[in-house]
Design a protein around this motif. Structure first.
Motif, PDB file in Angstrom:
ATOM      1  N   ARG A 282      40.742  33.268  36.447  1.00  0.00           N
ATOM      2  CA  ARG A 282      40.392  34.542  35.830  1.00  0.00           C
ATOM      3  C   ARG A 282      39.638  34.263  34.541  1.00  0.00           C
ATOM      4  NH1 ARG A 282      40.919  35.760  40.010  1.00  0.00           N
ATOM      5  NH2 ARG A 282      42.682  36.600  41.058  1.00  0.00           N
TER       6      ARG A 282
ATOM      7  N   THR B 249      38.610  34.367  30.797  1.00  0.00           N
ATOM      8  CA  THR B 249      39.362  34.667  29.588  1.00  0.00           C
ATOM      9  C   THR B 249      38.427  34.665  28.388  1.00  0.00           C
ATOM     10  OG1 THR B 249      39.917  32.360  29.203  1.00  0.00           O
ATOM     11  CG2 THR B 249      41.511  33.651  30.440  1.00  0.00           C
TER      12      THR B 249
ATOM     13  N   THR C 188      42.646  35.080  24.075  1.00  0.00           N
ATOM     14  CA  THR C 188      43.892  34.996  24.840  1.00  0.00           C
ATOM     15  C   THR C 188      43.960  36.030  25.955  1.00  0.00           C
ATOM     16  OG1 THR C 188      44.995  36.487  23.283  1.00  0.00           O
ATOM     17  CG2 THR C 188      45.167  34.116  22.849  1.00  0.00           C
ATOM     18  N   GLU C 189      42.969  36.890  26.062  1.00  0.00           N
ATOM     19  CA  GLU C 189      42.953  37.960  27.069  1.00  0.00           C
ATOM     20  C   GLU C 189      42.298  37.471  28.351  1.00  0.00           C
ATOM     21  OE1 GLU C 189      44.003  40.878  28.809  1.00  0.00           O
ATOM     22  OE2 GLU C 189      43.924  41.671  26.780  1.00  0.00           O
ATOM     23  N   SER C 190      42.944  37.765  29.482  1.00  0.00           N
ATOM     24  CA  SER C 190      42.304  37.480  30.764  1.00  0.00           C
ATOM     25  C   SER C 190      41.776  38.788  31.342  1.00  0.00           C
ATOM     26  CB  SER C 190      43.271  36.809  31.738  1.00  0.00           C
ATOM     27  OG  SER C 190      44.305  37.680  32.089  1.00  0.00           O
ATOM     28  N   TYR C 191      40.756  38.683  32.143  1.00  0.00           N
ATOM     29  CA  TYR C 191      40.049  39.860  32.646  1.00  0.00           C
ATOM     30  C   TYR C 191      40.010  39.875  34.164  1.00  0.00           C
ATOM     31  CZ  TYR C 191      38.561  40.740  27.906  1.00  0.00           C
ATOM     32  OH  TYR C 191      38.555  41.025  26.565  1.00  0.00           O
TER      33      TYR C 191
ATOM     34  N   ARG D 239      43.184  42.590  31.653  1.00  0.00           N
ATOM     35  CA  ARG D 239      44.404  42.599  32.466  1.00  0.00           C
ATOM     36  C   ARG D 239      45.568  43.261  31.726  1.00  0.00           C
ATOM     37  NH1 ARG D 239      46.717  39.623  36.727  1.00  0.00           N
ATOM     38  NH2 ARG D 239      44.860  38.357  36.926  1.00  0.00           N
TER      39      ARG D 239
END
Length: 97
Positions: free
Chosen positions: A34, A36, A39-42, A81
């Motif tokens: 995924r 990123t 620290t954010e995954s999309y 996410r």
């Protein structure tokens, strides 16, 4: 001639199977990756459509009405996410049973 591996030799067949297993693991890993940012995954649009059972037009409508958060990088549209999970949690309803 003992140092030469032939396609019919057991060593070659075993080596070939190991390579095929490695390719399969690599393909699986690539498919599960995924994107990123920090620290954010999309999630991609295809993943969101599958998650919510949406058609492309409905997903576009949700973006237009700001129902789902998204970001664009170039021409790629990505959905955070963590925000999608918050929407699911916020709208979760327990069954009556």
């Amino acid at each position: 001639m003992d140092d030469v591996l032939l396609r019919t030799s057991p060593e070659y067949k075993e080596f070939r199977q190991e390579i095929l297993r490695a390719i399969h693991l690599l393909d699986t890993s690539i498919a599960a990756h995924r994107p990123t940012i920090g620290t954010e995954s999309y999630l991609t649009g295809e993943e969101v459509m599958e998650l919510f059972s949406l058609c492309p037009r409905t997903l576009q409508n949700y973006r237009d009405r700001r129902v789902l958060p998204y970001t664009t990088i170039g021409s790629k549209i990505l959905y955070p996410r963590s925000q999608i999970e918050k929407i699911l949690d916020r709208n979760y309803r327990k069954s009556l049973r």
